[in-house]
Scaffold this motif. Structure first.
Motif, PDB file in Angstrom:
ATOM      1  N   GLU A  87       0.841  -1.194   0.000  1.00 60.01           N
ATOM      2  CA  GLU A  87       0.000   0.000   0.000  1.00 60.01           C
ATOM      3  C   GLU A  87       0.880   1.249   0.000  1.00 60.01           C
ATOM      4  O   GLU A  87       1.923   1.286   0.631  1.00 60.01           O
ATOM      5  N   CYS A  88       0.426   2.275  -0.729  1.00 65.29           N
ATOM      6  CA  CYS A  88       1.194   3.518  -0.843  1.00 65.29           C
ATOM      7  C   CYS A  88       1.367   4.178   0.516  1.00 65.29           C
ATOM      8  O   CYS A  88       0.464   4.195   1.330  1.00 65.29           O
ATOM      9  N   VAL A  89       2.567   4.720   0.725  1.00 65.33           N
ATOM     10  CA  VAL A  89       2.777   5.601   1.868  1.00 65.33           C
ATOM     11  C   VAL A  89       3.012   6.995   1.276  1.00 65.33           C
ATOM     12  O   VAL A  89       4.061   7.261   0.712  1.00 65.33           O
TER      13      VAL A  89
ATOM     14  N   PRO B 212      -4.605   6.093  -0.507  1.00 62.78           N
ATOM     15  CA  PRO B 212      -3.689   6.767   0.433  1.00 62.78           C
ATOM     16  C   PRO B 212      -3.129   8.115  -0.040  1.00 62.78           C
ATOM     17  O   PRO B 212      -3.191   9.098   0.690  1.00 62.78           O
ATOM     18  N   CYS B 213      -2.589   8.159  -1.270  1.00 63.61           N
ATOM     19  CA  CYS B 213      -1.925   9.391  -1.706  1.00 63.61           C
ATOM     20  C   CYS B 213      -2.906  10.534  -1.959  1.00 63.61           C
ATOM     21  O   CYS B 213      -2.495  11.674  -2.135  1.00 63.61           O
ATOM     22  N   ARG B 214      -4.173  10.227  -2.010  1.00 64.08           N
ATOM     23  CA  ARG B 214      -5.153  11.300  -2.207  1.00 64.08           C
ATOM     24  C   ARG B 214      -5.616  11.860  -0.875  1.00 64.08           C
ATOM     25  O   ARG B 214      -6.401  12.793  -0.817  1.00 64.08           O
TER      26      ARG B 214
ATOM     27  N   PRO C 276       2.606  13.317  -6.607  1.00 64.74           N
ATOM     28  CA  PRO C 276       1.593  12.706  -7.483  1.00 64.74           C
ATOM     29  C   PRO C 276       1.806  11.202  -7.586  1.00 64.74           C
ATOM     30  O   PRO C 276       2.937  10.742  -7.657  1.00 64.74           O
ATOM     31  N   CYS C 277       0.703  10.470  -7.575  1.00 66.19           N
ATOM     32  CA  CYS C 277       0.810   9.007  -7.599  1.00 66.19           C
ATOM     33  C   CYS C 277      -0.205   8.460  -8.581  1.00 66.19           C
ATOM     34  O   CYS C 277      -1.406   8.629  -8.413  1.00 66.19           O
ATOM     35  N   LYS C 278       0.300   7.812  -9.619  1.00 69.37           N
ATOM     36  CA  LYS C 278      -0.580   7.296 -10.668  1.00 69.37           C
ATOM     37  C   LYS C 278      -1.508   6.212 -10.119  1.00 69.37           C
ATOM     38  O   LYS C 278      -2.677   6.152 -10.474  1.00 69.37           O
ATOM     39  N   HIS C 279      -0.951   5.373  -9.270  1.00 74.15           N
ATOM     40  CA  HIS C 279      -1.739   4.257  -8.742  1.00 74.15           C
ATOM     41  C   HIS C 279      -2.981   4.765  -8.007  1.00 74.15           C
ATOM     42  O   HIS C 279      -4.111   4.373  -8.298  1.00 74.15           O
ATOM     43  N   CYS C 280      -2.766   5.694  -7.056  1.00 76.17           N
ATOM     44  CA  CYS C 280      -3.890   6.196  -6.257  1.00 76.17           C
ATOM     45  C   CYS C 280      -4.862   7.013  -7.116  1.00 76.17           C
ATOM     46  O   CYS C 280      -6.070   6.944  -6.928  1.00 76.17           O
ATOM     47  N   ASP C 281      -4.304   7.782  -8.044  1.00 81.78           N
ATOM     48  CA  ASP C 281      -5.185   8.559  -8.923  1.00 81.78           C
ATOM     49  C   ASP C 281      -6.082   7.623  -9.736  1.00 81.78           C
ATOM     50  O   ASP C 281      -7.256   7.890  -9.946  1.00 81.78           O
TER      51      ASP C 281
HETATM   52 ZN    ZN Z   1      -0.321   6.282  -4.056  1.00 83.89          ZN
END
Ligand code: ZN
Ligand code: ZN
Length: 718
Positions: free
Chosen positions: A179-181, A383-385, A392-397
């Motif tokens: 999971e993104c931090v 998470p990144c949102r 910027p995070c492509k996955h979370c976007d």
């Molecule tokens: Zn992310």
């Protein structure tokens, strides 16, 4: 191949004594000249012999029979008999399942597997198998059913199959959780500061401002927000046609290539031919395998299995008939957590959820499952949102984008008289949790004003919030409970639903008012404590053990603190007796925090006034309230101040109580409330509200402020 070798070899198979030799030759020929061999063998009428070879006592030829069957056309056609399947079903040979699975390649075979019950047998073995290779071969077999509606329906109706897919995906997510931090984009906030302080040339500054505003745009959604559907469901459909699978649809992984229909394509992958261990293999293949460690191979294969299962799930969901078996909480959850919590997920898997959402028949069931809450917390609140100014995070976007698309679809089926009726019916229930859940659905999914006005959803939500926060016991019992397994806390669901009311414009305003705190650089700024003006009276601060904390110029201290001003400028004992020492009560804060406070109080701008954490901020703000220092409060809370920078979801439980107690800066509370509703995970929200529910006065202030904040920022009439 020379003359008619295959034909004679086939004939020779009936001679049991020479069989061994013949098989050896056939294996080599199979690898090199499969098509010709297939043609010649099928003319030799050897299918009976080959089948008999499978049931021999010795297991040495069984894999050969499976390979021959899997990679031929003519000879396979002769072997495809009901007798063979029946014989397999009644036998106890371990390889029988692999053999049965190989029947999935043709329409006849698939139909027979389904009607004879053999498919269920294969599914049972697939479910209980722990052999990676075996599972891969079953996945390859199931993939052939994509061309077979009846077979796919059979799979979706098979509870063991769906349960196994869910179990395997959950296990995979658990093992490879990634999971993104989120982290703050320092380059970006530095630019933001530069734009604001106008240190740049005009043109350059303008370009930066535009970039900044663009960049912020992604944050202008409320935590649970998604675009309101502007069109009727029918119209929405015609605008973006539902995904229709074509036989070419495949995942870009090794599973995909193994599904290739020609034997040649299968050869380089996990295909059945790979297992021809005693036949010379291609050098390239050998090299490739050498490079990969056993561990890497296992990981790749486990990924292939799960991707294959998700691929099948996506296909199953394309058929309306199957949705009734797939709309289950665990199926929704496993797809959501696969997308959110694994590295490089195949995002096309979201189609499973989208298909569920587009089906009107199951709207009530999805509402009861709290489908919207699962999508909102799992995908939209990636998470990144949830961190302001995050890298910027492509996955979370992507998660958020797909989440919003699913919700748009779902809302278009709820926001009509049919869907709305189900929600409204829940409002008459006695159970307040039930009513609150309905109110959440109403606020989140229904945008049409007349329908929205039918029930007092907002009142219901605020009543629920007041009730939950009315005592620490209530909070623990109701506020922290979850309405489904592993779901967000009840109280965070209420906050999440309220967040949807905040307009993007308001979020934009508040974000643009927020700069970044950069602590003073070494060698910059001025400190009156280090270089006090000559001849000035000094005030000495000591702790309760009489150790010195700091010594500051009396005049500056009194100018900035009404407390000290009152104490030393009036006729207080201290003044007349010329005692210039102030003892700090140690229970209120650490000497280190008090030292920083004195530096701030003395208008210090050097590194000694650096505030380094949210906790420190909270302590300093409390001190500044205690000693009546409006300028210090302002300095901590203003748009360049440390408080807003240290304010985020994880620190909210420290700063929310402080912000409710202080009046340090006019927009501070708004920023804190925005953080609560927009930049906090459900755990953060729960912790922050738990921190204030001890004190009923603070709770009242909170609810009043939240209401006022929403009224000022709302999209709708409150
Ligand atoms: Zn992310
Ligand atoms: Zn200083």
């Amino acid at each position: 191949m020379l003359s008619n070798g295959g034909f004679y070899l086939g004939k020779l198979l009936s001679n049991v004594d020479r069989r061994e030799e013949v098989v050896k030759i056939l294996k080599v020929l199979m690898k090199r000249h499969m098509n010709v061999l297939d043609r010649q063998l099928s003319r030799s009428e050897c299918s009976e012999q080959v089948i008999a070879m499978f049931f021999e006592k010795s297991n040495k030829n069984r894999q050969f029979v499976i390979d021959l069957f899997s990679n031929s056309i003519g000879i396979r056609e002769q072997m495809e008999t009901e007798g063979f399947i029946d014989q397999l079903l009644s036998s106890a040979i371990p390889e029988k399942n692999k053999m049965l699975a190989a029947f999935s390649q043709t329409a006849w075979g698939r139909a027979k597997l389904r009607t004879s019950g053999a498919l269920d047998v294969v599914v049972d073995v697939f479910s209980s198998s722990t052999e990676i290779e075996e599972k891969l071969s079953f996945i390859a077999a199931f993939r052939h059913f994509v061309h077979d509606t009846a077979g796919m329906r059979h799979l979706s109706e098979n509870l063991v199959f769906v349960n196994t897919v869910v179990r395997d995906i959950n296990k995979y997510v658990e093992e490879y959780r990634n999971e993104c931090v989120p982290s703050v984009d320092m380059e970006f906030v530095t630019k933001l500061r530069a734009v604001d302080s106008e240190t740049l040339e005009n043109e350059q500054a303008m370009a930066l401002v535009e970039e900044t505003v663009d960049r912020l745009h992604k944050d202008f959604y409320s935590m649970w927000s998604y675009d309101t559907p502007q069109t009727s469901p029918r119209r929405a459909h015609s605008m973006s046609p539902p995904y229709s699978p074509s036989p070419n649809y495949s995942f870009p992984s090794s599973v995909a290539s193994s599904a290739g229909s020609s034997p040649a394509a299968r050869r380089t992958s996990e295909g059945i031919l790979d297992e021809l261990s005693d036949v010379e293999s291609d050098h390239e293949e050998e090299k490739k395998e050498e490079k990969e460690t056993i561990e890497e191979k296992r990981k790749r294969q486990e990924k292939s299995i799960v991707e294959g299962e998700l691929w099948l799930l996506t296909w199953l969901a394309q058929d309306d008939h199957n949705l009734q078996f797939l709309i289950r909480d665990d199926v929704v959850d496993c797809v959501v957590s696969y997308l959110r919590s694994t590295r490089d997920p195949d995002f096309r898997t979201y189609r499973v959820l989208r298909r569920m959402a587009t089906h009107r028949t199951h709207v009530y069931r999805l509402l009861d499952l709290e489908f919207h809450v699962r999508i909102l917390t799992g995908l939209c609140a990636a998470p990144c949102r949830m961190l302001k100014y995050a890298v910027p995070c492509k996955h979370c976007d992507k998660c958020a984008e797909h989440g919003r698309e699913i919700l748009r679809e779902f809302a278009s089926h709820v926001d009509n008289s049919y869907g709305d009726a189900h929600i409204n019916s829940q409002f008459t229930k006695d159970d307040f949790v039930h009513r609150t859940k309905a109110a959440i659905a109403k606020i989140v999914l229904v945008k049409e004003r007349i329908r929205l006005a039918k029930v007092p959803a907002l009142t219901e939500l605020f009543d629920a919030l007041s009730h939950v926060m009315s005592s620490p016991e209530n909070f623990k019992e109701i506020g922290k409970m979850t309405t489904y397994e592993n779901g967000p806390s009840f109280v965070s669901q209420i906050i999440g639903a309220l967040s949807i009311l905040i307009s993007g414009q308001k979020i934009k305003e508040l974000c643009l008012n927020d700069m970044w705190y950069f602590p003073p650089k070494p060698g910059t700024g001025q400190c009156l404590l280090e270089a006090p003006p000559p001849g000035e009276e000094l005030l000495r601060f000591i702790d309760d053990a009489d150790s010195e904390i700091a010594v500051a110029p009396m005049k500056t201290v009194c100018e900035n603190s009404h407390y000290f001003e009152g104490m030393y400028s009036s006729d207080f004992v201290e003044k007349t007796e010329a005692v210039r020492t102030f003892q700090v009560q140690s229970e209120s804060c650490s000497p280190e925090d008090f030292r920083i406070f004195i530096h701030l109080l003395s208008t210090c701008t050097a590194t000694c006034s650096t505030v380094s954490s949210a906790e420190q901020c909270a302590t300093l703000l409390a001190l500044s309230d205690q000693f009546l220092c409006p300028d210090v409060s302002e300095r901590l809370c203003n748009i360049y101040g440390p408080l807003r920078t240290y304010l985020n979801g994880p620190s909210l439980h420290t700063l929310l109580p402080v912000a409710l107690a202080t009046s340090g800066h006019p927009t501070l509370l708004d920023t804190v409330l925005l953080t609560l509703v927009r930049f906090s995970s459900s755990e953060n929200v729960t912790a922050a509200l738990e921190a204030i529910c001890e004190n009923s006065t603070v709770v009242n202030t909170f609810i009043t402020s939240l209401r006022a904040f929403l009224t000022r920022s709302a999209n709708i009439d409150m």
